[in-house]
Design a protein around this motif. Structure first.
Motif, PDB file in Angstrom:
ATOM      1  N   ALA A 166       0.915  -1.163  -0.003  1.00  0.00           N
ATOM      2  CA  ALA A 166       0.027   0.033  -0.023  1.00  0.00           C
ATOM      3  C   ALA A 166       0.776   1.351   0.033  1.00  0.00           C
ATOM      4  N   VAL A 167       0.552   2.166  -0.658  1.00  0.00           N
ATOM      5  CA  VAL A 167       1.424   3.518  -0.890  1.00  0.00           C
ATOM      6  C   VAL A 167       1.563   4.209   0.306  1.00  0.00           C
ATOM      7  N   ASN A 168       0.430   4.183   1.309  1.00  0.00           N
ATOM      8  CA  ASN A 168       0.604   4.791   2.424  1.00  0.00           C
ATOM      9  C   ASN A 168       1.468   4.054   3.563  1.00  0.00           C
ATOM     10  N   ASP A 169       1.975   3.100   3.127  1.00  0.00           N
ATOM     11  CA  ASP A 169       2.992   2.099   4.012  1.00  0.00           C
ATOM     12  C   ASP A 169       4.532   3.154   3.842  1.00  0.00           C
ATOM     13  N   LEU A 170       4.501   3.875   2.928  1.00  0.00           N
ATOM     14  CA  LEU A 170       5.627   4.667   2.732  1.00  0.00           C
ATOM     15  C   LEU A 170       5.721   5.869   3.619  1.00  0.00           C
ATOM     16  N   SER A 171       4.312   6.123   4.216  1.00  0.00           N
ATOM     17  CA  SER A 171       4.425   7.115   5.428  1.00  0.00           C
ATOM     18  C   SER A 171       4.805   8.634   4.549  1.00  0.00           C
ATOM     19  N   ASP A 172       5.749   9.323   4.927  1.00  0.00           N
ATOM     20  CA  ASP A 172       5.923  10.719   4.377  1.00  0.00           C
ATOM     21  C   ASP A 172       6.833  10.671   3.076  1.00  0.00           C
ATOM     22  N   MET A 173       7.309   9.516   2.772  1.00  0.00           N
ATOM     23  CA  MET A 173       8.018   9.209   1.390  1.00  0.00           C
ATOM     24  C   MET A 173       7.254   8.913   0.350  1.00  0.00           C
ATOM     25  N   GLY A 174       7.592   9.944  -0.631  1.00  0.00           N
ATOM     26  CA  GLY A 174       6.704   9.798  -2.074  1.00  0.00           C
ATOM     27  C   GLY A 174       7.346   8.448  -2.749  1.00  0.00           C
ATOM     28  N   LEU A 175       6.294   7.929  -3.568  1.00  0.00           N
ATOM     29  CA  LEU A 175       6.548   6.637  -4.172  1.00  0.00           C
ATOM     30  C   LEU A 175       7.733   6.869  -5.071  1.00  0.00           C
ATOM     31  N   SER A 176       7.873   7.866  -5.808  1.00  0.00           N
ATOM     32  CA  SER A 176       8.771   8.122  -6.850  1.00  0.00           C
ATOM     33  C   SER A 176      10.217   8.269  -6.021  1.00  0.00           C
ATOM     34  N   ASP A 177      10.330   8.864  -4.840  1.00  0.00           N
ATOM     35  CA  ASP A 177      11.505   8.599  -4.049  1.00  0.00           C
ATOM     36  C   ASP A 177      11.917   7.343  -3.798  1.00  0.00           C
ATOM     37  N   TYR A 178      10.864   6.428  -3.169  1.00  0.00           N
ATOM     38  CA  TYR A 178      11.108   5.083  -2.986  1.00  0.00           C
ATOM     39  C   TYR A 178      11.737   4.376  -4.044  1.00  0.00           C
ATOM     40  N   ILE A 179      11.014   4.499  -5.290  1.00  0.00           N
ATOM     41  CA  ILE A 179      11.636   3.982  -6.451  1.00  0.00           C
ATOM     42  C   ILE A 179      12.943   4.168  -6.883  1.00  0.00           C
ATOM     43  N   THR A 180      13.290   5.514  -6.712  1.00  0.00           N
ATOM     44  CA  THR A 180      14.785   6.054  -6.852  1.00  0.00           C
ATOM     45  C   THR A 180      15.776   5.342  -6.242  1.00  0.00           C
ATOM     46  N   LEU A 181      15.316   5.361  -4.803  1.00  0.00           N
ATOM     47  CA  LEU A 181      16.335   4.701  -3.744  1.00  0.00           C
ATOM     48  C   LEU A 181      16.363   3.207  -3.997  1.00  0.00           C
ATOM     49  N   ALA A 182      15.439   2.453  -4.226  1.00  0.00           N
ATOM     50  CA  ALA A 182      15.349   0.850  -4.237  1.00  0.00           C
ATOM     51  C   ALA A 182      15.559   0.434  -5.508  1.00  0.00           C
ATOM     52  N   PHE A 183      15.361   0.950  -6.706  1.00  0.00           N
ATOM     53  CA  PHE A 183      15.464   0.493  -7.968  1.00  0.00           C
ATOM     54  C   PHE A 183      16.507   1.188  -8.768  1.00  0.00           C
ATOM     55  N   ALA A 184      16.792   2.263  -8.476  1.00  0.00           N
ATOM     56  CA  ALA A 184      18.008   2.843  -9.198  1.00  0.00           C
ATOM     57  C   ALA A 184      17.548   3.109 -10.836  1.00  0.00           C
ATOM     58  N   PRO A 185      16.626   4.040 -11.070  1.00  0.00           N
ATOM     59  CA  PRO A 185      16.393   3.817 -12.463  1.00  0.00           C
ATOM     60  C   PRO A 185      17.385   4.558 -13.109  1.00  0.00           C
ATOM     61  N   GLU A 186      17.710   4.440 -14.487  1.00  0.00           N
ATOM     62  CA  GLU A 186      19.023   4.936 -15.405  1.00  0.00           C
ATOM     63  C   GLU A 186      18.850   6.345 -15.312  1.00  0.00           C
ATOM     64  N   THR A 187      17.750   7.064 -15.738  1.00  0.00           N
ATOM     65  CA  THR A 187      17.798   8.576 -15.613  1.00  0.00           C
ATOM     66  C   THR A 187      16.869   9.063 -14.459  1.00  0.00           C
ATOM     67  N   ALA A 188      16.909  10.024 -14.297  1.00  0.00           N
ATOM     68  CA  ALA A 188      15.888  10.918 -13.383  1.00  0.00           C
ATOM     69  C   ALA A 188      14.373  10.248 -13.861  1.00  0.00           C
ATOM     70  N   ILE A 189      13.677  10.239 -12.905  1.00  0.00           N
ATOM     71  CA  ILE A 189      12.104  10.056 -13.294  1.00  0.00           C
ATOM     72  C   ILE A 189      11.601  11.605 -13.717  1.00  0.00           C
ATOM     73  N   PRO A 190      10.799  11.627 -15.053  1.00  0.00           N
ATOM     74  CA  PRO A 190      10.306  12.620 -15.441  1.00  0.00           C
ATOM     75  C   PRO A 190       9.448  13.545 -14.721  1.00  0.00           C
ATOM     76  N   ALA A 191       9.464  14.325 -14.476  1.00  0.00           N
ATOM     77  CA  ALA A 191       8.620  15.357 -13.454  1.00  0.00           C
ATOM     78  C   ALA A 191       7.105  14.824 -13.471  1.00  0.00           C
ATOM     79  N   SER A 192       6.647  14.773 -14.943  1.00  0.00           N
ATOM     80  CA  SER A 192       5.101  14.433 -15.016  1.00  0.00           C
ATOM     81  C   SER A 192       5.104  12.863 -14.308  1.00  0.00           C
ATOM     82  N   THR A 193       5.800  12.011 -14.461  1.00  0.00           N
ATOM     83  CA  THR A 193       5.686  10.666 -13.857  1.00  0.00           C
ATOM     84  C   THR A 193       5.898  10.830 -12.403  1.00  0.00           C
TER      85      THR A 193
END
Length: 168
Positions: free
Chosen positions: A51-78
């Motif tokens: 559940a997204v609310n399990d992340l508390s104050d962390m945004g899902l985009s921040d979690y994905i960036t930290l946990a999965f290391a996208p190749e490039t920055a996630i686009p602002a619209s995404t």
């Protein structure tokens, strides 16, 4: 190129299935995710479902960036779409899916992000391994008798002198 697919689940989910829960040995009874994504099979050791609310104050985009290391920055619209999600999400890398996903009404594809890859594909040379030097046993130093022993001997001599010489 390996991709991470982020799905919003359109069904209420009460189960959490992440790398952390698997590491703790927790076993989750998962819904029919393969059916929801239109694939034959899913490697459940590679996905994250929570559940997204399990992340508390962390945004899902921040979690994905930290946990999965996208190749490039996630686009602002995404980022906006990811951080606005409520309910449950499924994060599934390509290697978890038996075929490209064609989600049905119970799952909605929100984004697919390229994941960072190793930048060196050649075989690395073997490291020269030298045996560890054998350490000599620690040097033992002689320890004299304790001070209390000297005090006891001195008292015994003093008592003997008093006894044999007497109190004059």
């Amino acid at each position: 190129m390996s991709m991470l697919h982020i799905f919003a689940l359109n069904e209420p989910i009460s189960v959490t299935h992440t790398h952390l829960t698997r590491q703790k040995g927790e076993v989750a009874v998962l819904p029919p995710l393969a059916e929801w994504l239109g694939v034959e099979a899913i490697d459940t050791d590679e996905i994250e479902l929570f559940a997204v609310n399990d992340l508390s104050d962390m945004g899902l985009s921040d979690y994905i960036t930290l946990a999965f290391a996208p190749e490039t920055a996630i686009p602002a619209s995404t980022v906006t779409r990811l951080d606005a999600l409520e309910g449950a999400v499924l994060l599934a890398p390509d290697k978890a899916l038996s075929a490209p996903a064609t989600p049905g009404p119970k799952a909605t594809l929100i984004a697919s992000l390229a994941l960072a890859q190793a930048d060196h594909g050649a075989d690395l040379p073997k490291a020269k391994v030298a045996p560890l030097p054998s350490s000599a046993p620690p040097a033992r130093h002689e320890v004299g008798p304790p001070l209390a022993l000297y005090a006891l001997i001195a008292m015994a001599i003093l008592a003997a002198l008093i006894f044999f010489v007497g109190w004059s």
